[in-house]
Design an enzyme around this catalytic site. Structure first.
Site, PDB file in Angstrom:
ATOM      1  N   GLU A 193       0.827  -1.207   0.000  1.00  0.00           N
ATOM      2  CA  GLU A 193       0.000   0.000   0.000  1.00  0.00           C
ATOM      3  C   GLU A 193       0.864   1.262   0.000  1.00  0.00           C
ATOM      4  OE1 GLU A 193      -4.158  -1.432   2.012  1.00  0.00           O
ATOM      5  OE2 GLU A 193      -2.603  -0.795   3.405  1.00  0.00           O
ATOM      6  N   GLU A 206      -6.631  -7.517  -0.774  1.00  0.00           N
ATOM      7  CA  GLU A 206      -7.098  -7.500   0.617  1.00  0.00           C
ATOM      8  C   GLU A 206      -8.590  -7.213   0.616  1.00  0.00           C
ATOM      9  OE1 GLU A 206      -5.032  -5.003   3.362  1.00  0.00           O
ATOM     10  OE2 GLU A 206      -3.037  -5.628   2.671  1.00  0.00           O
TER      11      GLU A 206
END
Length: 581
Positions: free
Chosen positions: A158, A234
Site C-alpha cells: 500500500e 485485501e
C-alpha cells in the site's frame, strides 16, 4: 518451469485459466503447532491459496541477528502449505502494515535520527538489502519456479497511501529480481487515484484492496491497468480492535454479498483476514491520525476463523458463496480443538518492580531522557529517574513528548499518570530537602500506518518543571524479555499502588485451549511458562486473553502477571470462552 502467468484478463497456471481464492493467515500470530489446523480449515472453506506477510522486525530483531525459528519459521510454514495442496502468496516487503508493531520495520532503525523510511535513501536501502540477502535466498527454493508452492511476491505494501518514490519501488523490484525472485511480482493499493499513482510501477502487476463496492474499485484499477486479471488482494471482511473503543464487527451476509459481486465479475480474491490470530508479546501496532490509538492483544478481526481457530458464521457464508462458482467436495474440517475452563489461580507471591531493578536491567546515566531506541531497546518499558532540588513552589511537571503512557512516582509514591493521548502536566511542589522523581513509561505499540510512521518510544524530548528542563537522569531499559532473576516473596504482599510482578502456579492434567480473565486487575502484561502472552487493560474492549494449549505444560504451570496499578484481589481465572467486548 511452473509459473503463474497473465494472458489477457486471466491468470494462467499449468496452461489453464486459474482463479486465486486466497486467505491471509499470519504464521507469526499463531503458535506453530496450530498452523496445520488453520491451513486445513482454509482449504475446507474452498480456498486454494494462503497469503502471509513477512515481518522484518520478527526476523531481524537486532541488526545483523536473524531469527527463523518457532513461530518465525517462514520456510516451514510455506512447506506445510504446499504439502497440504495449497498455493502461497508472500508479502516480504520491508514494510507490511498488518496492524503489526511499526508496520514490520525493526525498531533499531530509529536509533539513527537521520533515518528516512520507505524511500530512496541509501542508509535505509542498505539495511533493506542486508535483510533481503538473508531472507530471499531462504524463499527461492519455495518458489513455484523451483518446484515450491509460492506463486507471487509483493514488492511493497500500500505504498501509494504513504509516498510516491518510484526510485524506491524500483529498487525493491530490482533487489528481488537480482536475488532470483522470478515469480509474479505485484503491488497492492487502495482504489483511489493518488494511491494507484503513488504505488504502481512499470512491469509490476497491480492489485487493489477494499472491503466493499467491488465494481467501483475494479473500475478505478482499470483506469490505470486496462488489462490483466482483477484481484482484490485485501478483501477487508472484518476489522481490528483498539483499546478503549468498541469491538468491531461486520455482518456475514454483507461479506457474502460483496464476495458474490467479485466472483460474478470473474475476479480473484484474498480474504484479509481468513484467520487473524494474536498479537503476542508487545507486537501490536497503533494508529495515529487525530489521536494515538494502540491496538489490542487479540487480532480476532471478526473474520472467518475466530482468534482460537473456531469457524464463524462468516466461514460458512463464504463457503456457500464460493460453491456458486466452484465445485467443492463435502465439507471436512479437522478435529475441533477443545477449550477448557481451569478455574481460579491464586497469585501467591509478589515482586515489587522497584525492588527488582537490578535483576532486570543495568542503569545508564544521561544528561537528558533518551528514547528506547538510543539505548538499544525495542519493546516493553523504560524507567527514568532523577532528583529535583528544593525548595520550589508549585509548578507544572511536563513530560514533553511521552510515548506512550507514563506512571509518575514521587519519593517512591505513585503521583499520577500522563498519557500520550492526554498529555496534561501535573502540579508539583518540591520541599526544601528535594525529592526523587521516577517515571515509568510503557511502549504501547509503534504506529504501523500513515504519515506518522516514525514513532520512537519513551520520553523523546525532555521533562520540565515549569519551563526548566530537568537533567542528570538514571535510565533503565525494561524489555521484560527475561524474568528468571526476579525474587518473589510470599511476605509483605506489595502495596496496591506499586507496579509489581505477581506469580502463581496451577496444575493442568490435559492441556487445552483456554482464555484468561483478569477481573479486578487494571493494566499490565502476562507471562505463561516464560512466554509473553501479551497486554491486558481493564478499559477493553477485550476482557480475555487467548491461551493456546501448546503454551501449557502437563502438570505444573507458572503464571506471572506484571500489574502496573495494583489489583483488588490477586486471583485470575481461566475460562473456556472468549470475551471480546
Amino acid at each position: 518451469m511452473r509459473k503463474l502467468s497473465i494472458v489477457g484478463d486471466q491468470f494462467i497456471w499449468e496452461g489453464r485459466p486459474y482463479r486465486l481464492l486466497s486467505g491471509a493467515v499470519h504464521y507469526f500470530r499463531i503458535v506453530p503447532e496450530y498452523w496445520r489446523d488453520r491451513l486445513l480449515k482454509l482449504k475446507a472453506c474452498g480456498l486454494n491459496t494462503v497469503e502471509t506477510y513477512i515481518p522484518w522486525n520478527l526476523h531481524e530483531p537486532e541488526e545483523g541477528r536473524f531469527y527463523f525459528e518457532g513461530n518465525a519459521d517462514i520456510e516451514a510454514f510455506v512447506r506445510l502449505a504446499g504439502e497440504l495442496g495449497l498455493h502461497v502468496i508472500l508479502r516480504p516487503s520491508p514494510y507490511i502494515c498488518a496492524e503489526w508493531e511499526f508496520g514490520g520495520l525493526p525498531a533499531w532503525l530509529l536509533a539513527d535520527d537521520n533515518m528516512r523510511l520507505r524511500c530512496d535513501y541509501e542508509p535505509y536501502l542498505s539495511k533493506v538489502d542486508a535483510y533481503f540477502d538473508e531472507l530471499l535466498p531462504r524463499l527461492r527454493p519455495l518458489l513455484s519456479t523451483s518446484g515450491g508452492p509460492v506463486l507471487a511476491l509483493q514488492i511493497e505494501n500500500e505504498y501509494g497511501s504513504y509516498g510516491s518514490d518510484k526510485a524506491y519501488l524500483n529498487h525493491l523490484k530490482n533487489a528481488m529480481i537480482a536475488r532470483g525472485m522470478d515469480v509474479l511480482l505485484f503491488t497492492s493499493d487502495g482504489p483511489e487515484d493518488h494511491m494507484l499513482q503513488g504505488g504502481m510501477i512499470d512491469r509490476v502487476f497491480a492489485t487493489v484492496n477494499f472491503g466493499s463496492r467491488a465494481k467501483e474499485a475494479f473500475a478505478k484499477l482499470r483506469e490505470y491497468q486496462p488489462t490483466g486479471p482483477l484481484i482484490c488482494m485485501e478483501f477487508w471482511n472484518g476489522w481490528f480492535d483498539r483499546w478503549m473503543k468498541p469491538h468491531q464487527t461486520r455482518p456475514a451476509a454483507e461479506v457474502a454479498e460483496t464476495l458474490d459481486e467479485m466472483l460474478a465479475l470473474g475476479a480473484s480474491v484474498n480474504f484479509y483476514m481468513f484467520h487473524g490470530g494474536t498479537n503476542f508479546g508487545f507486537m501490536n501496532g497503533a494508529n495515529l491520525f487525530d489521536e494515538y490509538e494502540p491496538l489490542v492483544n487479540s487480532y480476532d478481526y471478526d473474520t472467518l476463523l475466530g482468534e482460537s481457530g473456531k469457524p464463524t458464521e462468516k466461514f460458512y457464508a463464504v463457503r456457500k458463496t464460493i460453491e456458486k462458482y466452484v465445485e467443492l467436495p463435502p465439507l471436512e474440517l479437522p478435529p475441533s480443538i477443545e477449550a477448557r475452563a481451569y478455574g481460579n489461580v491464586q497469585m501467591s507471591e509478589s515482586a515489587p518492580l522497584f525492588a527488582q531493578l537490578d535483576a532486570l536491567s543495568t542503569p545508564v546515566r544521561r544528561a537528558c531522557p533518551e528514547p528506547m531506541e538510543k539505548l538499544g531497546q525495542a519493546y516493553g518499558f523504560i524507567l527514568y529517574s532523577t532528583r529535583i532540588s528544593g525548595p520550589r513552589s508549585e509548578m507544572e511537571l511536563v513530560l514533553q513528548e511521552v510515548r506512550d503512557r507514563a506512571l509518575i512516582f514521587v519519593d517512591g509514591v505513585f503521583f499520577g499518570t500522563v498519557e500520550r493521548w492526554d498529555p496534561q502536566g501535573i502540579p508539583l511542589s518540591v520541599p526544601a530537602e528535594g525529592l526523587q522523581l521516577d517515571i515509568l513509561v510503557e511502549n504501547m505499540g509503534r504506529v504501523n500506518y500513515g504519515p506518522q510512521l516514525r514513532d520512537p518510544k519513551g520520553i523523546t524530548s525532555g521533562v520540565r518543571l515549569g519551563y526548566q528542563f530537568l537533567h542528570d537522569w538514571i535510565i533503565r531499559t525494561l524489555p521484560l524479555s527475561d524474568l528468571r532473576d526476579l525474587i518473589f516473596s510470599t511476605e509483605n504482599f506489595v502495596d496496591q499502588l506499586q507496579p509489581a510482578f505477581y506469580r502463581g502456579n496451577f496444575q493442568v492434567d490435559d492441556p487445552a485451549d483456554t482464555f484468561l480473565r483478569l477481573d479486578g486487575w487494571s493494566k499490565g502484561q502476562v507471562f505463561i511458562n516464560g512466554f509473553n502472552l501479551g497486554r491486558y487493560w481493564e478499559k477493553g474492549p477485550t476482557q480475555t486473553m487467548y491461551v493456546p494449549a501448546p503454551l501449557l505444560h502437563q502438570g505444573n504451570n507458572e503464571l506471572i502477571v506484571f500489574e502496573l496499578h495494583g489489583t483488588r484481589k490477586a486471583v485470575v481465572t481461566f475460562v473456556d470462552k472468549p470475551d471480546l467486548g
